[in-house]
Design a protein around this motif. Structure first.
Motif, PDB file in Angstrom:
ATOM      1  N   SER A 225     -24.899 -82.696   3.458  1.00 41.34           N
ATOM      2  CA  SER A 225     -25.034 -84.058   2.944  1.00 41.34           C
ATOM      3  C   SER A 225     -26.468 -84.345   2.521  1.00 41.34           C
ATOM      4  CB  SER A 225     -24.580 -85.075   3.996  1.00 41.34           C
ATOM      5  OG  SER A 225     -23.190 -84.997   4.210  1.00 41.34           O
ATOM      6  N   LEU A 226     -27.432 -83.897   3.319  1.00 38.62           N
ATOM      7  CA  LEU A 226     -28.831 -84.072   2.942  1.00 38.62           C
ATOM      8  C   LEU A 226     -29.129 -83.387   1.611  1.00 38.62           C
ATOM      9  CD1 LEU A 226     -30.650 -83.479   6.360  1.00 38.62           C
ATOM     10  CD2 LEU A 226     -30.271 -85.674   5.220  1.00 38.62           C
ATOM     11  N   ASP A 227     -28.528 -82.217   1.402  1.00 31.76           N
ATOM     12  CA  ASP A 227     -28.783 -81.456   0.178  1.00 31.76           C
ATOM     13  C   ASP A 227     -28.089 -82.049  -1.037  1.00 31.76           C
ATOM     14  OD1 ASP A 227     -30.420 -79.603   1.449  1.00 31.76           O
ATOM     15  OD2 ASP A 227     -28.746 -78.290   1.964  1.00 31.76           O
ATOM     16  N   CYS A 228     -27.224 -83.024  -0.818  1.00 33.14           N
ATOM     17  CA  CYS A 228     -26.542 -83.695  -1.928  1.00 33.14           C
ATOM     18  C   CYS A 228     -27.322 -84.908  -2.438  1.00 33.14           C
ATOM     19  CB  CYS A 228     -25.143 -84.139  -1.510  1.00 33.14           C
ATOM     20  SG  CYS A 228     -23.965 -82.777  -1.340  1.00 33.14           S
ATOM     21  N   LEU A 229     -28.435 -85.239  -1.792  1.00 32.55           N
ATOM     22  CA  LEU A 229     -29.159 -86.465  -2.122  1.00 32.55           C
ATOM     23  C   LEU A 229     -30.304 -86.213  -3.102  1.00 32.55           C
ATOM     24  CD1 LEU A 229     -29.310 -88.041   1.429  1.00 32.55           C
ATOM     25  CD2 LEU A 229     -28.172 -89.060  -0.556  1.00 32.55           C
ATOM     26  N   ARG A 230     -30.493 -87.148  -3.991  1.00 31.10           N
ATOM     27  CA  ARG A 230     -31.671 -87.164  -4.855  1.00 31.10           C
ATOM     28  C   ARG A 230     -32.891 -87.548  -4.022  1.00 31.10           C
ATOM     29  NH1 ARG A 230     -33.217 -92.335  -5.010  1.00 31.10           N
ATOM     30  NH2 ARG A 230     -31.697 -94.036  -5.206  1.00 31.10           N
ATOM     31  N   GLN A 231     -34.065 -87.461  -4.634  1.00 31.43           N
ATOM     32  CA  GLN A 231     -35.259 -87.924  -3.939  1.00 31.43           C
ATOM     33  C   GLN A 231     -35.091 -89.394  -3.539  1.00 31.43           C
ATOM     34  OE1 GLN A 231     -38.838 -87.251  -6.198  1.00 31.43           O
ATOM     35  NE2 GLN A 231     -38.940 -85.090  -5.616  1.00 31.43           N
ATOM     36  N   ARG A 232     -35.479 -89.688  -2.338  1.00 30.67           N
ATOM     37  CA  ARG A 232     -35.412 -91.031  -1.759  1.00 30.67           C
ATOM     38  C   ARG A 232     -33.971 -91.549  -1.665  1.00 30.67           C
ATOM     39  NH1 ARG A 232     -39.392 -91.401  -5.459  1.00 30.67           N
ATOM     40  NH2 ARG A 232     -38.320 -93.001  -6.703  1.00 30.67           N
ATOM     41  N   GLY A 233     -33.016 -90.638  -1.649  1.00 34.76           N
ATOM     42  CA  GLY A 233     -31.621 -91.035  -1.446  1.00 34.76           C
ATOM     43  C   GLY A 233     -31.355 -91.380   0.005  1.00 34.76           C
ATOM     44  N   LEU A 234     -30.200 -91.974   0.247  1.00 34.99           N
ATOM     45  CA  LEU A 234     -29.839 -92.465   1.584  1.00 34.99           C
ATOM     46  C   LEU A 234     -28.616 -91.740   2.124  1.00 34.99           C
ATOM     47  CD1 LEU A 234     -29.927 -94.540   3.956  1.00 34.99           C
ATOM     48  CD2 LEU A 234     -28.521 -96.050   2.522  1.00 34.99           C
ATOM     49  N   LEU A 235     -28.737 -91.183   3.323  1.00 40.72           N
ATOM     50  CA  LEU A 235     -27.591 -90.631   4.045  1.00 40.72           C
ATOM     51  C   LEU A 235     -27.143 -91.647   5.082  1.00 40.72           C
ATOM     52  CD1 LEU A 235     -25.551 -88.535   4.916  1.00 40.72           C
ATOM     53  CD2 LEU A 235     -27.341 -87.401   6.258  1.00 40.72           C
ATOM     54  N   VAL A 236     -25.896 -92.067   4.967  1.00 43.15           N
ATOM     55  CA  VAL A 236     -25.297 -92.998   5.917  1.00 43.15           C
ATOM     56  C   VAL A 236     -24.373 -92.186   6.825  1.00 43.15           C
ATOM     57  CG1 VAL A 236     -23.944 -95.102   6.205  1.00 43.15           C
ATOM     58  CG2 VAL A 236     -25.384 -94.815   4.164  1.00 43.15           C
ATOM     59  N   SER A 237     -24.832 -91.892   8.018  1.00 44.64           N
ATOM     60  CA  SER A 237     -24.065 -91.113   8.990  1.00 44.64           C
ATOM     61  C   SER A 237     -23.389 -92.096   9.937  1.00 44.64           C
ATOM     62  CB  SER A 237     -24.990 -90.173   9.763  1.00 44.64           C
ATOM     63  OG  SER A 237     -24.278 -89.478  10.764  1.00 44.64           O
ATOM     64  N   PHE A 238     -22.069 -92.296   9.753  1.00 47.41           N
ATOM     65  CA  PHE A 238     -21.416 -93.353  10.529  1.00 47.41           C
ATOM     66  C   PHE A 238     -20.254 -92.857  11.386  1.00 47.41           C
ATOM     67  CE2 PHE A 238     -19.042 -93.104   6.631  1.00 47.41           C
ATOM     68  CZ  PHE A 238     -17.754 -93.525   6.904  1.00 47.41           C
ATOM     69  N   GLY A 239     -20.195 -91.553  11.631  1.00 51.85           N
ATOM     70  CA  GLY A 239     -19.154 -91.001  12.494  1.00 51.85           C
ATOM     71  C   GLY A 239     -19.416 -89.535  12.745  1.00 51.85           C
ATOM     72  N   GLN A 240     -18.560 -88.921  13.560  1.00 53.72           N
ATOM     73  CA  GLN A 240     -18.781 -87.523  13.938  1.00 53.72           C
ATOM     74  C   GLN A 240     -17.467 -86.858  14.325  1.00 53.72           C
ATOM     75  OE1 GLN A 240     -21.741 -88.969  16.653  1.00 53.72           O
ATOM     76  NE2 GLN A 240     -20.475 -88.528  18.432  1.00 53.72           N
ATOM     77  N   SER A 241     -16.515 -86.872  13.396  1.00 54.43           N
ATOM     78  CA  SER A 241     -15.191 -86.321  13.696  1.00 54.43           C
ATOM     79  C   SER A 241     -15.226 -84.825  13.969  1.00 54.43           C
ATOM     80  CB  SER A 241     -14.219 -86.625  12.553  1.00 54.43           C
ATOM     81  OG  SER A 241     -14.660 -86.049  11.344  1.00 54.43           O
ATOM     82  N   SER A 242     -16.249 -84.117  13.458  1.00 58.25           N
ATOM     83  CA  SER A 242     -16.361 -82.676  13.718  1.00 58.25           C
ATOM     84  C   SER A 242     -17.279 -82.369  14.885  1.00 58.25           C
ATOM     85  CB  SER A 242     -16.883 -81.965  12.460  1.00 58.25           C
ATOM     86  OG  SER A 242     -18.245 -82.300  12.217  1.00 58.25           O
ATOM     87  N   GLY A 243     -17.843 -83.401  15.493  1.00 59.31           N
ATOM     88  CA  GLY A 243     -18.791 -83.222  16.582  1.00 59.31           C
ATOM     89  C   GLY A 243     -20.097 -83.917  16.272  1.00 59.31           C
ATOM     90  N   ALA A 244     -20.885 -84.139  17.304  1.00 57.84           N
ATOM     91  CA  ALA A 244     -22.143 -84.856  17.147  1.00 57.84           C
ATOM     92  C   ALA A 244     -23.149 -84.046  16.336  1.00 57.84           C
ATOM     93  CB  ALA A 244     -22.724 -85.182  18.514  1.00 57.84           C
ATOM     94  N   VAL A 245     -23.934 -84.739  15.538  1.00 61.60           N
ATOM     95  CA  VAL A 245     -25.017 -84.091  14.796  1.00 61.60           C
ATOM     96  C   VAL A 245     -26.065 -83.613  15.800  1.00 61.60           C
ATOM     97  CG1 VAL A 245     -26.854 -84.454  13.105  1.00 61.60           C
ATOM     98  CG2 VAL A 245     -24.596 -85.518  12.764  1.00 61.60           C
ATOM     99  N   PRO A 246     -26.490 -82.352  15.706  1.00 60.78           N
ATOM    100  CA  PRO A 246     -27.523 -81.865  16.627  1.00 60.78           C
ATOM    101  C   PRO A 246     -28.827 -82.622  16.437  1.00 60.78           C
ATOM    102  CG  PRO A 246     -26.453 -80.044  15.454  1.00 60.78           C
ATOM    103  CD  PRO A 246     -26.020 -81.309  14.784  1.00 60.78           C
ATOM    104  N   PRO A 247     -29.743 -82.513  17.414  1.00 58.63           N
ATOM    105  CA  PRO A 247     -31.051 -83.152  17.255  1.00 58.63           C
ATOM    106  C   PRO A 247     -31.707 -82.736  15.938  1.00 58.63           C
ATOM    107  CG  PRO A 247     -30.788 -82.337  19.480  1.00 58.63           C
ATOM    108  CD  PRO A 247     -29.599 -81.838  18.708  1.00 58.63           C
ATOM    109  N   VAL A 248     -32.350 -83.695  15.283  1.00 52.96           N
ATOM    110  CA  VAL A 248     -32.903 -83.469  13.953  1.00 52.96           C
ATOM    111  C   VAL A 248     -34.420 -83.628  13.989  1.00 52.96           C
ATOM    112  CG1 VAL A 248     -32.951 -84.313  11.569  1.00 52.96           C
ATOM    113  CG2 VAL A 248     -30.797 -84.337  12.856  1.00 52.96           C
ATOM    114  N   ASN A 249     -35.117 -82.686  13.394  1.00 51.58           N
ATOM    115  CA  ASN A 249     -36.551 -82.813  13.150  1.00 51.58           C
ATOM    116  C   ASN A 249     -36.717 -83.711  11.938  1.00 51.58           C
ATOM    117  OD1 ASN A 249     -39.209 -82.581  12.388  1.00 51.58           O
ATOM    118  ND2 ASN A 249     -39.285 -80.339  12.519  1.00 51.58           N
ATOM    119  N   ILE A 250     -37.249 -84.901  12.113  1.00 51.55           N
ATOM    120  CA  ILE A 250     -37.270 -85.849  11.008  1.00 51.55           C
ATOM    121  C   ILE A 250     -38.147 -85.368   9.852  1.00 51.55           C
ATOM    122  CG2 ILE A 250     -36.732 -87.816  12.480  1.00 51.55           C
ATOM    123  CD1 ILE A 250     -39.679 -88.659  12.233  1.00 51.55           C
ATOM    124  N   GLY A 251     -38.946 -84.332  10.077  1.00 51.50           N
ATOM    125  CA  GLY A 251     -39.717 -83.770   8.981  1.00 51.50           C
ATOM    126  C   GLY A 251     -38.850 -83.240   7.864  1.00 51.50           C
TER     127      GLY A 251
END
Length: 325
Positions: A225-251
């Motif tokens: 999903s991150l790789d689908c975004l243009r510069q300064r695009g927004l990812l709206v993560s509002f669920g986790q049907s496949s499992g929780a997102v692992p810890p993310v390095n905000i860098g």
């Protein structure tokens, strides 16, 4: 006593128990509602497994949305009377035949909307409302990606987005679900089991990528999903049907184009009475106009909630499912 589906321990669908409970009597500012239909949502499985903590401990009655009839009034209730048709979404507790509810968390169901439609659309429909209109206000010309397009929120989202003049790319897991999503407003369908959705999005958008990606799948789709975004695009993560997102390095957000990331939840968007009424009114308006149709694709008796959960987690359901007390 009335029947309810409760859990006494966390686990799979087998922990769901169909048992007697006392609904109690409405106190000040409360009403007693007899449920006629109860919505089934993936968030119910999160409470069942313990992924989401119970707000009141165990045993816990599951369920976050329902519709029914007011059959009792507590002191000081204004604007509602016995016999009114009402609907709501909120914390767990809806998998029950009757329930005491705060009056200010209920909305009246307007003519032209059935109880089953209302029960199956409050959580999903108001989620679509805040995603489309408030988390990111979509507009014609935006490139938008929505994962799990054939799901309950997805089918409402696609229709509403089309009504707003937006072409949406939807991902699905089968050809059958792709046809369903296309019939509900999606301009482009990507079967993620057959196609790399990141490459497909780049091709569909002519390399521009997306202004916003709506992702309720979680672990399996987050990086893509991150790789689908243009510069300064927004990812709206509002669920986790496949499992929780692992810890993310905000860098990583900087490295991929100064991206934005948010993890919203409906209940922060309907926290006040005014917000609840506005969101519900917008939802009822698009449904009554015919721009958004709520199709009940599965019905289960309340007593068979365990099977409903198995089918939901097994990706055997599409669109809206209701439990009938």
């Amino acid at each position: 006593m009335v029947k309810a589906i409760r859990i006494h321990e966390h686990g799979g669908p087998e922990v769901l128990r169909y048992e007697d409970v006392d609904p109690g009597k409405p106190g000040k500012g409360e009403v007693l509602v007899r449920h006629t239909a109860i919505g089934l949502n993936f968030i119910d499985t999160y409470f069942r497994t313990g992924l989401y903590p119970s707000p009141s401990g165990l045993p816990l009655t599951l369920g976050g949305e329902a519709a029914g009839e007011v059959i009792g009034l507590g002191e000081g209730v204004d604007g509602l009377k016995v016999g009114d048709r009402v609907a709501y979404t909120g914390g767990p507790g809806a998998y029950v035949e009757q329930r005491v509810m705060p009056a200010d968390r209920l909305v009246k169901i307007p003519d032209g909307v059935s109880d089953e439609e209302a029960a199956g659309m409050m959580l999903k429909g108001m989620t679509a409302e805040y995603l489309l209109r408030r988390t990111y206000a979509v507009k014609p010309g935006d490139n938008v990606l929505y994962h799990a397009a054939a799901g309950g929120v997805g089918l409402i989202f696609g229709q509403w987005a089309k009504h707003l003049g937006v072409d949406v790319i939807g991902t699905v897991g089968s050809a059958e679900k792709g046809e369903l999503a296309k019939a509900h407003g999606y301009a482009h369908i990507v079967n993620y089991r057959e196609t790399d959705f990141v490459k497909a999005v780049s091709e569909i958008t002519g390399g521009r990528k997306c202004d916003v990606v709506y992702d309720s799948v979680g672990k399996d789709t987050f990086e893509g999903s991150l790789d689908c975004l243009r510069q300064r695009g927004l990812l709206v993560s509002f669920g986790q049907s496949s499992g929780a997102v692992p810890p993310v390095n905000i860098g990583i957000l900087s490295q991929k184009g100064s991206l934005y990331l948010t993890r919203p939840t409906l209940f922060n968007y309907i926290a006040t009475r005014a917000e609840l009424e506005a969101s519900a009114a917008a939802l009822f308006e698009v449904v009554r106009s015919g721009a958004v149709k709520i199709r009940i694709n599965q019905r289960y008796p309340l007593s068979e909630a365990a099977q409903a959960h198995r089918d939901l987690e097994g990706r055997k359901t599409t669109g809206t499912t209701v439990l009938i007390p």
